[in-house]
Scaffold this motif. Structure first.
Motif, short mmCIF file in Angstrom:
data_model
loop_
_atom_site.label_atom_id
_atom_site.label_comp_id
_atom_site.label_asym_id
_atom_site.label_seq_id
_atom_site.Cartn_x
_atom_site.Cartn_y
_atom_site.Cartn_z
N ARG A 160 0.91 -1.15 0.06
CA ARG A 160 0.17 -0.07 -0.04
C ARG A 160 0.92 1.17 -0.04
O ARG A 160 0.96 2.02 -0.86
N ASP A 161 1.76 1.50 0.93
CA ASP A 161 2.51 2.63 1.18
C ASP A 161 3.75 2.59 0.59
O ASP A 161 4.45 3.37 0.26
N GLN A 163 6.41 -0.59 -2.05
CA GLN A 163 6.20 -2.01 -2.59
C GLN A 163 7.39 -2.86 -2.30
O GLN A 163 7.34 -3.93 -1.71
N ARG A 215 -8.05 4.80 6.01
CA ARG A 215 -7.53 5.40 4.71
C ARG A 215 -8.31 6.35 4.45
O ARG A 215 -9.43 6.70 4.41
N ASP A 220 -10.52 2.27 0.59
CA ASP A 220 -9.61 2.19 1.37
C ASP A 220 -8.26 2.51 0.40
O ASP A 220 -7.26 2.08 0.67
N GLU A 221 -8.22 3.46 -0.26
CA GLU A 221 -7.06 3.90 -1.23
C GLU A 221 -6.40 5.17 -0.49
O GLU A 221 -7.02 5.77 0.41
#
Length: 470
Positions: A160-161, A163, A215, A220-221
């Motif tokens: 998410r934050d 990779q 988020r 939830d992005e």
């Protein structure tokens, strides 16, 4: 009965509202003028809520019967300790007890020491040289957590934050450059839920379960926030959460309280477990030492017809009258309005115009967070969350629709999450858990002695019962 509320956000506005409804005279300590608290409070002190001396002096001058500490900052600063030394009972743990929130390392090590098996695999890192070896230990995705307080915004999750593992390592080194320590934790797969409880000398008493939306963006992005909204279900569970799940999480809360006491740390106040329901059962993400924000708003809304002053006085003094522990069987939805760009590049100074009577006519309450009065139903936003809108109904969908209708009555430029508590989003989360818990799903390889949870209800009819008509 005169009661002190410490703090100046929407959570504290909700606490003050509930206390006033139970015939308490509320006084408040908050750093700036507050449109909600100033309307309720009989007296207010403009001071830093984390200043123990100022809070104690005001409490004594006002002759308060007890105090309720809303945010984590005053707890970390020892405000509860100072009040107790001055013989003012407090809803809120000591500075030592608040470590359960203020130090994620303390929390994990306490649970490990006392056999509370509800943590993912983790590594504590205190120097940059330890980062790369620790990263190599994680064969799967991991999470980087600052050990101290970050208002819900400091945690980075792989996938998410960031990779690549190297990116997570670089973030860990960046955090360590400021001193302190960092946790690397195995990333858990599942759905989050919040279980708050009143903790007294005589027992641990749970509140309705709530799901928070951390988020910033729909679906939830985006980055983590302090919480963009939350919902609760009529039966005090969640569509993907069974009674056995909830009981397993409550057991973790109870055993953690016992662990604190075994370390010589008594606890009076609110203990809030942020959990992830996984294929191995409920696992702890973190503990907080106070009402959640926004989750506490859901619970307080369901309690508003009860004697909140009597309940919280019992918590402050260590023993609760069980007759006070009554929450209505209703659904609630909270949606926050925040300045554009929140949380990374928020624009301060924007003005919101709210027609409170028209909004309340829709069955929605307005709770003010980090705003200043701007006259005639207008408030000026800071760089943090501004206004919480709270809807209540017999089912989640109706409560969510009520809040959406209220948002349409707010004039100004802001950001919000319309999908909080929406049928589509809740169904997505429920289906996510169904896939994880299906017979063919591969369990997460976490070393935990937690029973595999029940699958959530699968029929459309079951979802209709808790969500209501679309």
């Amino acid at each position: 009965m005169r009661v002190l509320v410490v703090g100046g956000g929407a959570r504290e506005h909700a606490i003050a509202w509930g206390l006033a409804r139970s015939q308490a005279d509320v006084v408040a300590v908050c750093a700036q003028p507050h449109p909600g608290l100033d309307r309720i409070a009989k007296a207010s002190l403009r001071a830093d809520p984390a200043d123990p001396a100022a809070v104690v002096k005001f409490a004594k001058a006002q002759g308060v019967r007890f105090a309720v500490i809303g945010p984590e900052g005053p707890l970390a600063a020892g405000v509860a300790d100072a009040l107790r030394t001055a013989e003012v009972p407090v809803v809120g743990p000591s500075k030592a007890g608040a470590q359960i929130e203020t130090s994620k390392r303390f929390c994990r090590e306490l649970m490990e020491k006392h056999g509370v098996h509800a943590s993912p695999r983790y590594v504590s890192i205190s120097s940059p040289a330890e980062v790369d070896p620790a990263v190599r230990e994680f064969v799967g995705p991991f999470v980087v957590k600052p050990v101290g307080l970050t208002s819900g915004k400091g945690v980075w999750v792989q996938g998410r934050d960031f990779q690549a593992p190297e990116e997570g390592g670089a973030y860990a080194r960046q955090l360590l450059s400021g001193g302190g320590s960092v946790l690397l934790e195995e990333r858990m797969e599942g759905e989050e839920f919040s279980l708050m409880a009143f903790v007294t000398d005589s027992g641990v008493y749970p509140m309705p379960v709530v799901q928070d939306y951390k988020r910033a963006g729909v679906g939830d992005e985006g980055p983590n926030t302090g919480g963009m909204g939350s919902y609760s279900q009529r039966d005090h569970l969640l569509p993907f959460l069974s009674q056995s799940h909830r009981d397993a999480a409550l057991d973790v809360v109870q055993r953690t309280v016992q662990a604190l006491r075994a370390e010589g740390i008594p606890y009076r106040g609110i203990l809030y477990g942020g959990f992830m329901l996984t294929a191995r059962g409920p696992l702890l993400i973190e503990f907080n030492a106070r009402f959640g924000d926004p989750e506490g708003i859901n619970a307080l809304t369901l309690y508003e017809e009860g004697n909140l002053a009597g309940l919280l006085e019992g918590v402050a003094n260590g023993r609760v009258d069980r007759s006070f522990l009554q929450f209505r069987q209703r659904a609630t939805v909270v949606k926050y309005l925040a300045p554009p760009g929140y949380p990374l590049t928020p624009s301060a100074g924007g003005v919101l115009e709210l027609d409170e009577p028209a909004i309340e006519a829709l069955g929605v309450r307005v709770l003010y967070a980090n705003v200043e009065p701007a006259g005639a139903g207008r408030v000026k936003m800071s760089t943090s969350r501004a206004v919480a809108l709270v809807g209540e109904a017999s089912a989640i969908t109706e409560a969510s629709h009520r809040v959406d209708a209220a948002v349409a009555r707010v004039k100004g430029t802001f950001t919000w999450r319309p999908d909080v508590g929406s049928r589509e989003d809740v169904q997505r989360r429920t289906e996510h858990m169904r896939r994880l818990l299906s017979p063919g799903a591969k369990p997460s390889p976490l070393p935990l002695s937690v029973a595999r949870p029940d699958a959530p209800a699968s029929s459309a009819g079951s979802l209709d019962q808790v969500m209501g008509p679309a």
